[in-house]
Motif scaffolding. Structure first.
Motif, short mmCIF file in Angstrom:
data_model
loop_
_atom_site.label_atom_id
_atom_site.label_comp_id
_atom_site.label_asym_id
_atom_site.label_seq_id
_atom_site.Cartn_x
_atom_site.Cartn_y
_atom_site.Cartn_z
N ARG A 276 0.81 -1.22 0.00
CA ARG A 276 0.00 0.00 0.00
C ARG A 276 0.84 1.27 0.00
NH1 ARG A 276 -5.14 -0.27 0.22
NH2 ARG A 276 -5.28 1.86 1.03
N GLY A 277 2.14 1.13 -0.17
CA GLY A 277 3.00 2.30 -0.22
C GLY A 277 3.19 2.93 1.14
N GLU A 278 4.00 3.99 1.18
CA GLU A 278 4.26 4.70 2.43
C GLU A 278 3.25 5.83 2.58
OE1 GLU A 278 8.25 5.99 2.86
OE2 GLU A 278 9.11 4.06 2.29
N GLY A 279 2.61 5.87 3.72
CA GLY A 279 1.60 6.89 3.96
C GLY A 279 1.60 7.35 5.40
N PHE A 280 0.63 8.15 5.72
CA PHE A 280 0.50 8.70 7.07
C PHE A 280 0.37 7.60 8.11
CE2 PHE A 280 -2.84 10.04 10.20
CZ PHE A 280 -1.99 10.76 11.03
N ILE A 281 -0.43 6.56 7.80
CA ILE A 281 -0.59 5.42 8.70
C ILE A 281 0.16 4.23 8.12
CG2 ILE A 281 -2.22 3.83 9.78
CD1 ILE A 281 -2.35 6.65 10.91
N GLY A 282 1.14 3.73 8.87
CA GLY A 282 1.91 2.58 8.42
C GLY A 282 1.28 1.28 8.89
N PRO A 283 1.83 0.15 8.47
CA PRO A 283 1.24 -1.15 8.82
C PRO A 283 1.24 -1.44 10.31
CG PRO A 283 3.38 -1.41 7.72
CD PRO A 283 2.99 0.02 7.57
N ASP A 284 2.30 -1.05 11.03
CA ASP A 284 2.34 -1.34 12.47
C ASP A 284 1.24 -0.59 13.21
OD1 ASP A 284 4.52 -2.90 11.92
OD2 ASP A 284 5.99 -1.60 12.92
#
Length: 299
Positions: A276-284
């Motif tokens: 999902r690419g790098e964004g404001f909310i990351g996977p962690d």
């Protein structure tokens, strides 16, 4: 990463950082307009996307970004041939969607929102770890509701609907019935990264899925979907977004059922295969929010 989506993600990150927003010079922000149906437009700038209904009965605004942008927003509305804002609807309480409330309230707009939006704005609180002070009285919603309210304006029926929130505990979607448009607020991000489930504001991933399911049942393949952040969307993309949340919930639920703590579930990196690419909310952060949501929901 697509430049438009990168800009949207960067804008959102700045929008949800109170210190950054306070220091930011908004002079370089341009408000762009996209007319998506007769009498219906969306405005893009800094902060949440703004919906506009305009016509013979007056102008309805959905969200209003930041206070320094009010003049530019008013100018964009005037360029549509619309009258000054008569009604303002807040999709939720976050300051990148309600920052202009005070200005529009002083200009005579009647503000509508879910009950919890008024409560949270009046009390102040945190969003993404950043403090928001209590709002002045003129910025608070005047008309509040628990499940929804309907406006019959400009030859259309605008249903403002709350089905339990998910991003916060005060989310509303706005559905133009005849125009076949829906404004999702931050229940839907069309930008890189993951959904923002603001558990500090009563957000819950399970509620978000239920709300998205309700909207998906309500719209059709021709519906124009306004996300809280990012470019215009449609039902198919909203369905895919909902499915992605469901996949993550299932993965995190399985880790909980194995006895993992929240920290262990995050460390297991269950979203390693997602792209999902790098964004404001990351996977962690998203895994943590989903874990907290499952605990709160008894799942």
């Amino acid at each position: 990463m697509n430049r438009t989506l990168f800009f949207a993600a960067t804008t959102l990150a700045m929008s949800l950082s109170a210190p950054a927003a306070a220091q930011r010079n908004f002079d370089d922000v341009q408000i762009t307009t996209q007319e998506i149906a007769p009498g219906i437009a969306v405005l893009f700038g800094a902060g949440g996307n703004i919906g506009v209904s305009h016509g013979e009965d007056g102008t309805v605004l959905i969200d209003d970004q930041f206070a320094p942008l009010t003049g530019k927003i008013q100018a964009a509305i005037a360029e549509l041939g619309a009258t000054p804002v008569q009604y303002l609807i807040n999709t939720h309480w976050h300051f990148d969607h309600t920052g202009g409330n005070e200005n529009f309230g002083k200009a005579g707009a009647t503000i509508f929102a879910h009950n919890n939006v008024r409560v949270r704005m009046a009390a102040g609180g945190t969003a993404a770890g950043n403090p928001t002070p209590p709002a002045p009285k003129v910025a608070l919603p005047v008309v509040t509701f628990e499940q929804g309210v309907t406006l019959h304006v400009n030859g259309d029926t605008l249903n403002v609907i709350s089905t339990g929130g998910g991003h916060t505990d005060g989310d509303s979607v706005v559905h133009w019935v005849d125009g076949n448009v829906v404004h999702m607020g931050d229940l839907y991000f069309k930008i890189p990264g993951y959904p923002f489930i603001d558990t500090n504001s009563g957000g819950n991933a399970i509620n978000a899925m239920n709300t998205l399911d309700s909207v998906i049942r309500m719209i059709d393949d021709e519906t124009k979907v306004i996300p809280g952040h990012g470019p215009m969307s449609n039902k198919a993309e909203l369905v895919a977004y909902r499915a992605m949340i469901g996949q993550v919930v299932d993965l995190v639920k399985a880790l909980r059922e194995q006895g993992m703590s929240k920290e262990e579930a995050i460390a297991a990196k269950p979203l390693a295969d997602f792209n999902r690419g790098e964004g404001f909310i990351g996977p962690d952060a998203f895994v943590g929010a989903v874990y907290d949501s499952l605990v709160a929901s008894g799942g």
